[in-house]
Motif scaffolding. Sequence first.
Motif, short mmCIF file in Angstrom:
data_model
loop_
_atom_site.label_atom_id
_atom_site.label_comp_id
_atom_site.label_asym_id
_atom_site.label_seq_id
_atom_site.Cartn_x
_atom_site.Cartn_y
_atom_site.Cartn_z
N ILE A 196 -5.43 1.01 -7.77
CA ILE A 196 -6.52 0.88 -6.81
C ILE A 196 -7.83 1.18 -7.53
CG2 ILE A 196 -5.16 1.37 -4.74
CD1 ILE A 196 -6.23 4.18 -4.75
N PRO A 197 -8.92 0.55 -7.08
CA PRO A 197 -10.22 0.77 -7.72
C PRO A 197 -10.83 2.10 -7.28
CG PRO A 197 -10.47 -0.76 -5.89
CD PRO A 197 -9.01 -0.44 -6.00
N LEU A 198 -11.23 2.91 -8.25
CA LEU A 198 -11.88 4.19 -7.96
C LEU A 198 -13.20 4.26 -8.70
CD1 LEU A 198 -8.90 6.70 -8.36
CD2 LEU A 198 -9.68 5.54 -6.28
N ALA A 257 -12.98 2.26 -4.22
CA ALA A 257 -14.04 1.26 -4.37
C ALA A 257 -13.63 -0.15 -3.94
CB ALA A 257 -14.53 1.26 -5.82
N PHE A 258 -13.03 -0.26 -2.77
CA PHE A 258 -12.78 -1.59 -2.23
C PHE A 258 -14.12 -2.18 -1.82
CE2 PHE A 258 -8.46 0.17 -0.91
CZ PHE A 258 -7.79 -0.48 -1.93
N GLU A 259 -14.17 -3.50 -1.66
CA GLU A 259 -15.43 -4.15 -1.26
C GLU A 259 -15.92 -3.59 0.06
OE1 GLU A 259 -15.67 -8.41 -1.50
OE2 GLU A 259 -14.55 -8.41 -3.39
N GLU A 260 -15.00 -3.34 0.98
CA GLU A 260 -15.36 -2.74 2.26
C GLU A 260 -14.91 -1.29 2.25
OE1 GLU A 260 -14.11 -3.23 6.90
OE2 GLU A 260 -14.35 -5.08 5.74
N GLU A 261 -15.86 -0.37 2.47
CA GLU A 261 -15.55 1.06 2.43
C GLU A 261 -14.49 1.42 3.47
OE1 GLU A 261 -18.19 4.59 3.84
OE2 GLU A 261 -18.66 4.27 1.72
N TYR A 276 -3.66 3.59 -11.75
CA TYR A 276 -2.29 3.35 -11.30
C TYR A 276 -1.76 4.59 -10.59
CZ TYR A 276 2.71 2.44 -11.29
OH TYR A 276 4.01 2.26 -10.88
N PHE A 277 -1.11 4.39 -9.46
CA PHE A 277 -0.46 5.47 -8.71
C PHE A 277 1.00 5.10 -8.52
CE2 PHE A 277 -4.89 6.04 -7.84
CZ PHE A 277 -5.04 7.43 -7.89
#
Length: 148
Positions: free
Chosen positions: A30-32, A98-102, A22-23
């Motif tokens: 966001i996924p990290l 770590a989104f599906e698309e870098e 969380y930010f």
Amino acid sequence: MSNKRLTKADILRSTDDVTYEYFEKLDGEIPLRPLSDGEAQKVENKQFENLDIDINPKTLEGATKEEIMSKVTANVDLNEFLGDDYEANCLACKLGIAFEEEMTIKEVKALGPPGIVGDIANRIYEISGMEGAGVEETLKSFRGDEKG
């Protein structure tokens, strides 16, 4: 201490460990993922690419940290150094979000609000186990103020 025997797959899987962070500035998660050793090295190289340190190896033999630091010459252009740190943070975000698309570096630089790239990068450094990554920690080290 655990005596668990790890496989190649076990140790390579660590960079696949995605956590949602969380930010507050984004009001969302966001996924990290942690950086691999090779990725962390690339980020560190980017941070210090314009840092010019002159060390005479003979001064290192048997010297204390204080003696070594008093004999080390460092030429730092703070603007370049801060720019390098920002570029390193952008690279860390590109690799660690770590989104599906870098994401591309251009997309990372377009993130807002101001300061969010540094916040995300610092969290990536944390989950990657990168002790003392970033300009602030480096400057503390140069000043001898390692406790913060």
